[in-house]
Design an enzyme around this catalytic site. Structure first.
Site, mmCIF file in Angstrom:
data_model
loop_
_atom_site.group_PDB
_atom_site.id
_atom_site.type_symbol
_atom_site.label_atom_id
_atom_site.label_comp_id
_atom_site.label_asym_id
_atom_site.label_seq_id
_atom_site.Cartn_x
_atom_site.Cartn_y
_atom_site.Cartn_z
ATOM 1 N N LYS A 61 0.849 -1.203 0.000
ATOM 2 C CA LYS A 61 0.000 0.000 0.000
ATOM 3 C C LYS A 61 0.878 1.244 0.000
ATOM 4 O O LYS A 61 1.682 1.448 0.907
ATOM 5 C CB LYS A 61 -0.926 0.002 1.223
ATOM 6 C CG LYS A 61 -1.715 1.314 1.402
ATOM 7 C CD LYS A 61 -2.704 1.250 2.574
ATOM 8 C CE LYS A 61 -3.337 2.629 2.850
ATOM 9 N NZ LYS A 61 -4.255 2.616 4.004
ATOM 10 N N ASP A 94 -2.351 10.130 4.029
ATOM 11 C CA ASP A 94 -3.784 9.826 4.139
ATOM 12 C C ASP A 94 -4.469 10.851 5.037
ATOM 13 O O ASP A 94 -4.420 10.741 6.256
ATOM 14 C CB ASP A 94 -3.965 8.405 4.695
ATOM 15 C CG ASP A 94 -5.435 8.002 4.771
ATOM 16 O OD1 ASP A 94 -6.284 8.724 4.207
ATOM 17 O OD2 ASP A 94 -5.717 6.957 5.391
ATOM 18 N N LYS A 131 -9.835 12.942 8.480
ATOM 19 C CA LYS A 131 -9.404 12.459 9.792
ATOM 20 C C LYS A 131 -9.223 13.635 10.743
ATOM 21 O O LYS A 131 -8.824 14.709 10.303
ATOM 22 C CB LYS A 131 -8.032 11.766 9.667
ATOM 23 C CG LYS A 131 -8.035 10.408 9.041
ATOM 24 C CD LYS A 131 -6.610 9.841 9.037
ATOM 25 C CE LYS A 131 -6.527 8.548 8.235
ATOM 26 N NZ LYS A 131 -7.301 7.446 8.834
ATOM 27 N N ASP A 177 1.522 5.975 5.851
ATOM 28 C CA ASP A 177 0.531 5.120 5.201
ATOM 29 C C ASP A 177 1.068 4.469 3.919
ATOM 30 O O ASP A 177 0.320 3.826 3.192
ATOM 31 C CB ASP A 177 -0.750 5.923 4.916
ATOM 32 C CG ASP A 177 -2.005 5.076 5.005
ATOM 33 O OD1 ASP A 177 -1.926 3.957 5.549
ATOM 34 O OD2 ASP A 177 -3.058 5.527 4.508
ATOM 35 N N ASP A 184 -12.157 7.483 3.608
ATOM 36 C CA ASP A 184 -10.975 7.140 4.400
ATOM 37 C C ASP A 184 -10.644 5.648 4.278
ATOM 38 O O ASP A 184 -9.579 5.210 4.695
ATOM 39 C CB ASP A 184 -11.209 7.532 5.863
ATOM 40 C CG ASP A 184 -9.918 7.639 6.656
ATOM 41 O OD1 ASP A 184 -8.833 7.593 6.031
ATOM 42 O OD2 ASP A 184 -9.987 7.763 7.883
ATOM 43 N N GLU A 226 -9.522 4.128 1.841
ATOM 44 C CA GLU A 226 -8.935 4.288 0.509
ATOM 45 C C GLU A 226 -7.907 3.203 0.188
ATOM 46 O O GLU A 226 -7.689 2.873 -0.966
ATOM 47 C CB GLU A 226 -8.265 5.664 0.394
ATOM 48 C CG GLU A 226 -6.821 5.774 0.932
ATOM 49 C CD GLU A 226 -6.684 5.491 2.429
ATOM 50 O OE1 GLU A 226 -7.698 5.588 3.138
ATOM 51 O OE2 GLU A 226 -5.577 5.148 2.878
ATOM 52 N N ARG A 237 -7.902 -0.003 0.629
ATOM 53 C CA ARG A 237 -8.479 -1.178 -0.045
ATOM 54 C C ARG A 237 -8.841 -0.869 -1.489
ATOM 55 O O ARG A 237 -8.833 -1.759 -2.335
ATOM 56 C CB ARG A 237 -9.688 -1.675 0.766
ATOM 57 C CG ARG A 237 -10.792 -0.660 0.899
ATOM 58 C CD ARG A 237 -11.770 -1.012 2.005
ATOM 59 N NE ARG A 237 -11.239 -0.761 3.347
ATOM 60 C CZ ARG A 237 -11.898 -0.997 4.464
ATOM 61 N NH1 ARG A 237 -13.110 -1.521 4.439
ATOM 62 N NH2 ARG A 237 -11.357 -0.733 5.631
HETATM 63 N N1 BES Z 1 -4.429 4.368 6.890
HETATM 64 C C1 BES Z 1 -5.607 4.095 7.628
HETATM 65 C C2 BES Z 1 -5.426 3.003 8.678
HETATM 66 C C3 BES Z 1 -4.472 3.291 9.813
HETATM 67 C C4 BES Z 1 -4.959 3.752 11.027
HETATM 68 C C5 BES Z 1 -3.138 3.039 9.696
HETATM 69 C C6 BES Z 1 -4.091 3.979 12.079
HETATM 70 C C7 BES Z 1 -2.257 3.285 10.752
HETATM 71 C C8 BES Z 1 -2.740 3.737 11.948
HETATM 72 C C9 BES Z 1 -6.711 3.639 6.684
HETATM 73 O O1 BES Z 1 -6.690 4.185 5.407
HETATM 74 C C10 BES Z 1 -7.995 4.068 7.295
HETATM 75 O O2 BES Z 1 -8.217 5.239 7.386
HETATM 76 N N2 BES Z 1 -8.825 3.108 7.692
HETATM 77 C C11 BES Z 1 -10.072 3.396 8.286
HETATM 78 C C12 BES Z 1 -11.092 2.476 7.678
HETATM 79 C C13 BES Z 1 -12.503 2.807 8.047
HETATM 80 C C14 BES Z 1 -12.922 4.105 7.433
HETATM 81 C C15 BES Z 1 -13.405 1.681 7.573
HETATM 82 C C16 BES Z 1 -9.940 3.139 9.783
HETATM 83 O O3 BES Z 1 -9.241 2.208 10.181
HETATM 84 O O4 BES Z 1 -10.515 3.899 10.552
HETATM 85 ZN ZN ZN Z 2 -4.887 4.764 4.713
HETATM 86 MN MN MN Z 3 -7.670 6.050 5.319
#
Ligand code: BES
Ligand code: ZN
Ligand code: MN
Length: 502
Positions: free
Chosen positions: A262, A267, A274, A286, A345, A347, A349
């Protein structure tokens, strides 16, 4: 850092600091082996050595050429593992820093470990622990007088110098590959736009002898990578898709192992923005999955592993610019499937799905993706290990077992989460083939379940959101990027290329 191996008597080792490991339950016996460097004064001070893991004392020998001697504990002898050696050796780095040592000697423990840890494994673990702990990211520090780390590390072996040399050399290559990954993660986002990241990969490929092919936005459009393009729409920087290839002549496989990383270079969450504090401020990390894949490719090429491996890196940032993709939007993906975006967010996937779908064109034996995919993985497992998931079916438990075993050997551990069919319905969408979020429950699993829709081969998913970036340092892992996944995957792939009997 220059690394060498020597068998000269310890007493003659001419270094600023000599590090000697002692077991907790055999301090006396261990010190007896080092009598030649322990003059009477030192021998008396050594009485305060407990041998407890990572504890140690700094002494000043008179009869040895080493200016200083650090006696560092490695815990009970019978329980010593490669991980204990990494940690003990990392504790030695604290002494090296304290006295600003330029040259360091590191004695491979002889007795006790024989039969459980051979000299090659022990020497690899010691050098890994030392180099990984000595890493500093100084790019943005303007003070000149910061410690630059030792210039030279001399590994001392009583007799098994050939094995020690093999271990030390592999450790050096691995640690330097981890440095590559850490540096990329620690880099400020403006210095690693998708285009700059791709340039960095091209330079790495050229330097170490693997191939890198960078697709620009036009090619990504032509290939129909709708997920990657949708995420990129809110950004002013174009996306890139980088294909890395290591295909040595003596490869044992015809169909490749494909690694997907990834590469979200920053992000923000996009329009589903966020919060800054405790969340967005860490999101330069990220692209830690991408960074790990680059580190692995470097290591494979430098170790000349006889395995055909392809690395794929979809890269973009995720921003809320004017044209950003919006909640409610339906995106047509590379595979042809449609996705209802309910949270911008989620993104990672979206871009991984396109890379995983493109990976099919290789008819791969196995695909492994590494991604900082979900906060839920951090909630479940913390920063101690990564979550591992695999598609069910033939070979699934064997794959998981091998990845877990590689985790135990490398010290980069993984823990499995289930992929029961029952989770599938959480991604059903009333308007598209699937939606991009599954709700709060089982967040790491539904993310993996999403990816599974784009997979048609044996597949391992590693959610590295926890261990890839640390807010507080851990043994031999600094704060910031850790390079998690590089040593895990190289260990896994070494085993994959030459399966051992289990
Ligand atoms: N990059 C984040 C996940 C992440 C969170 C990585 C904390 C490292 C530390 C990912 O893109 C994300 O934002 N995921 C969301 C998914 C949700 C919207 C379904 C999450 O985990 O909140
Ligand atoms: Zn992310
Ligand atoms: Mn994200």
């Amino acid at each position: 850092m220059k690394i060498s191996v020597t068998t000269i008597p310890l007493r003659e080792l001419d270094v600023d600091l000599l590090i000697v490991l002692v077991p907790e339950d055999g301090v006396e016996a261990a010190l007896a082996t080092f009598r030649e460097v322990l003059d009477p004064v030192v021998a008396r001070s050594a009485a305060d050595v407990s041998g407890a893991l990572e504890s140690g004392v700094l002494l000043y020998p008179e009869q040895a050429r080493a200016r200083r001697l650090a006696l560092v504990g490695m815990g009970p002898a019978a329980a010593v593992t490669a991980e204990h050696l990494r940690r003990a050796s990392a504790a030695g780095v604290d002494f090296a820093e304290k006295v600003k040592a330029e040259t360091v000697g590191l004695a491979v423990p002889e007795a006790d470990l024989a039969g459980r840890l051979d000299a090659e494994v022990a020497s690899q673990a010691l050098v890994e622990g030392f180099m990984l702990a000595a890493y500093r990211f100084r790019r943005y520090k303007t003070e000149e007088n910061a410690w630059a780390g030792p210039q030279r590390l001399v590994v001392h072996s009583a007799g098994e110098d050939k094995a020690c040399r093999r271990g030390a050399e592999r450790a050096r290559i691995l640690a330097e590959s981890v440095y590559t990954a850490r540096d990329l993660v620690n880099l400020s986002p403006h210095e690693k736009t998708p285009t700059l990241l791709a340039r960095a990969i091209e330079r790495s490929a050229k330097k170490y002898g693997y191939e890198a092919d960078v697709w620009d936005k036009a090619l990504i459009e032509q290939e129909g990578m709708g997920g990657l393009l949708a995420v990129n729409r809110g950004s002013t920087e174009p996306p890139t898709f980088t294909v890395m290839t290591w295909r040595p002549e003596q490869a044992v496989n015809d169909r490749p192992v494909v690694l997907v990383g990834k590469g979200v270079v920053f992000d923000t969450g996009g329009l589903s923005l966020k919060p800054t504090e405790g969340s967005m401020e860490f999101m330069k990390s990220d692209m830690a999955g991408a960074a790990a894949v680059v580190g692995v490719m470097e290591a494979l090429a430098r170790l000349e592993l006889p395995l055909y491996v392809v690395g794929l890196i979809p890269a973009t940032d995720n921003r809320p610019g004017e044209n950003a993709y919006v909640p409610g939007e339906v995106v047509r993906m590379h595979s042809g499937k449609t996705v209802e975006v309910l949270n911008t967010d989620a993104e990672g996937r979206m871009i991984l799905a396109d890379a995983l779908s493109y990976a099919r064109t290789y008819r791969p034996e196995l695909v492994i993706d590494l991604a900082t995919l979900t906060g839920a993985a951090v909630v479940a497992l913390g920063d101690v290990c990564a979550a591992v998931m695999t598609n069910e079916g033939e070979g699934a438990s064997e794959r998981l077992a091998r990845m877990q075993a590689a985790g135990e050997r490398s010290g980069e551990r993984v823990h499995p989460l289930p992929m029961f069919e029952d989770y599938d319905r959480l991604l059903e969408s009333p308007v598209a083939d699937l939606k991009n979020i599954g709700g709060r429950a089982a967040g790491s699993i539904t993310a993996a379940k999403f990816l599974e829709h784009f997979v048609a081969y044996p597949w391992i998913h590693l959610d590295i959101a926890g261990p890839s970036f640390l807010k507080e340092a851990k043994p031999y892992r600094p704060r910031g990027g850790t390079g998690f996944g590089v040593r895990l995957l190289v260990e896994f792939l070494r085993d994959y290329a030459r399966p051992r009997k289990r």
